[in-house]
Design a protein around this motif. Sequence first.
Motif, PDB file in Angstrom:
ATOM      1  N   GLY A  82       0.808  -1.217   0.000  1.00  0.00           N
ATOM      2  CA  GLY A  82       0.000   0.000   0.000  1.00  0.00           C
ATOM      3  C   GLY A  82       0.839   1.264   0.000  1.00  0.00           C
ATOM      4  O   GLY A  82       2.050   1.243   0.207  1.00  0.00           O
ATOM      5  N   ASN A  83       0.178   2.379  -0.235  1.00  0.00           N
ATOM      6  CA  ASN A  83       0.803   3.707  -0.218  1.00  0.00           C
ATOM      7  C   ASN A  83       1.861   3.862  -1.305  1.00  0.00           C
ATOM      8  O   ASN A  83       2.875   4.541  -1.118  1.00  0.00           O
ATOM      9  N   LEU A  84       1.614   3.256  -2.474  1.00  0.00           N
ATOM     10  CA  LEU A  84       2.551   3.367  -3.587  1.00  0.00           C
ATOM     11  C   LEU A  84       2.451   4.739  -4.253  1.00  0.00           C
ATOM     12  O   LEU A  84       1.351   5.265  -4.425  1.00  0.00           O
ATOM     13  N   PRO A  85       3.582   5.334  -4.673  1.00  0.00           N
ATOM     14  CA  PRO A  85       3.524   6.535  -5.512  1.00  0.00           C
ATOM     15  C   PRO A  85       2.751   6.209  -6.788  1.00  0.00           C
ATOM     16  O   PRO A  85       2.878   5.112  -7.335  1.00  0.00           O
ATOM     17  N   PHE A  86       1.965   7.154  -7.270  1.00  0.00           N
ATOM     18  CA  PHE A  86       1.051   6.853  -8.369  1.00  0.00           C
ATOM     19  C   PHE A  86       1.764   6.622  -9.707  1.00  0.00           C
ATOM     20  O   PHE A  86       1.179   6.056 -10.625  1.00  0.00           O
TER      21      PHE A  86
ATOM     22  N   ARG B 244      -5.101   4.547 -14.561  1.00  0.00           N
ATOM     23  CA  ARG B 244      -4.100   5.116 -13.666  1.00  0.00           C
ATOM     24  C   ARG B 244      -4.028   4.305 -12.365  1.00  0.00           C
ATOM     25  O   ARG B 244      -4.991   3.700 -11.934  1.00  0.00           O
ATOM     26  N   SER B 245      -2.841   4.328 -11.758  1.00  0.00           N
ATOM     27  CA  SER B 245      -2.630   3.567 -10.527  1.00  0.00           C
ATOM     28  C   SER B 245      -3.579   4.026  -9.417  1.00  0.00           C
ATOM     29  O   SER B 245      -3.871   5.215  -9.272  1.00  0.00           O
ATOM     30  N   ARG B 246      -4.016   3.055  -8.599  1.00  0.00           N
ATOM     31  CA  ARG B 246      -4.833   3.370  -7.425  1.00  0.00           C
ATOM     32  C   ARG B 246      -3.981   3.444  -6.163  1.00  0.00           C
ATOM     33  O   ARG B 246      -4.495   3.605  -5.065  1.00  0.00           O
ATOM     34  N   GLY B 247      -2.659   3.293  -6.321  1.00  0.00           N
ATOM     35  CA  GLY B 247      -1.753   3.481  -5.191  1.00  0.00           C
ATOM     36  C   GLY B 247      -1.514   2.243  -4.345  1.00  0.00           C
ATOM     37  O   GLY B 247      -0.973   2.342  -3.253  1.00  0.00           O
ATOM     38  N   PHE B 248      -1.907   1.064  -4.846  1.00  0.00           N
ATOM     39  CA  PHE B 248      -1.612  -0.163  -4.122  1.00  0.00           C
ATOM     40  C   PHE B 248      -1.491  -1.312  -5.116  1.00  0.00           C
ATOM     41  O   PHE B 248      -1.857  -1.189  -6.286  1.00  0.00           O
ATOM     42  N   GLY B 249      -0.944  -2.433  -4.628  1.00  0.00           N
ATOM     43  CA  GLY B 249      -0.774  -3.572  -5.508  1.00  0.00           C
ATOM     44  C   GLY B 249      -0.385  -4.816  -4.719  1.00  0.00           C
ATOM     45  O   GLY B 249      -0.488  -4.837  -3.488  1.00  0.00           O
ATOM     46  N   THR B 250       0.053  -5.843  -5.419  1.00  0.00           N
ATOM     47  CA  THR B 250       0.488  -7.096  -4.785  1.00  0.00           C
ATOM     48  C   THR B 250       1.793  -7.569  -5.413  1.00  0.00           C
ATOM     49  O   THR B 250       2.063  -7.299  -6.578  1.00  0.00           O
TER      50      THR B 250
END
Length: 204
Positions: free
Chosen positions: A147-151, A180-186
């Motif tokens: 979480g809290n990834l730069p976009f 566009r990125s939602r600011g989180f991933g896996t």
Amino acid sequence: MVTASSADRPQAALRDTRTQLFVGNLPYRVRWQDLKDLFRKAGTVLRADVSLGPDNRSRGYGTVLLATAEDAGRAIDMFNGYCWQTRVLEVRPDRLGSSPEPDAHLVPPTIPQPLALSGIHINDPTKALPVTDPQAGSPGMRSLFIGNLPFHIQWQDLKDLFRAAGSVARADVALGPDGRSRGFGTVTFITEDGAERARRLFDG
């Protein structure tokens, strides 16, 4: 009669068609000249770069700036999925480096810096995000929610960063309907040890 403005028009059109490609999963011994020589088979290469870490070793990805969109399209057709020195390349338009300025070939292109990730948090994806990767449930594999990834961060940046902790099977950044990125991933690791090491290295 040819005016100055009409004479400049072909050059302006040429600048407008320059297209930069992101090249992922590069063999680590490949340098910019090797990359440029390979992509010359598709068209005119204005610049090729391989991203290097502080130790001057390849990070496994780079960019290639081609003279025209047609050359770039041909390069994607030829080299996306191409096996080079036992590694399968991923070639796609470089969104961060698109629309270069007239003198962009004289300066290093914008390359995402994975180590710019700061303040990210990591937890169990089963509690925060549905994991659609079928491999995530394979024996020994473990996925982490990031979480809290730069976009501006893309999946390749995430994968390159987390490789420092262990073998990464897959990395994903969640995208919205606008792409566009939602600011989180896996990130899915091949072993639980790699996942635990990643949590210790990068959480926070």
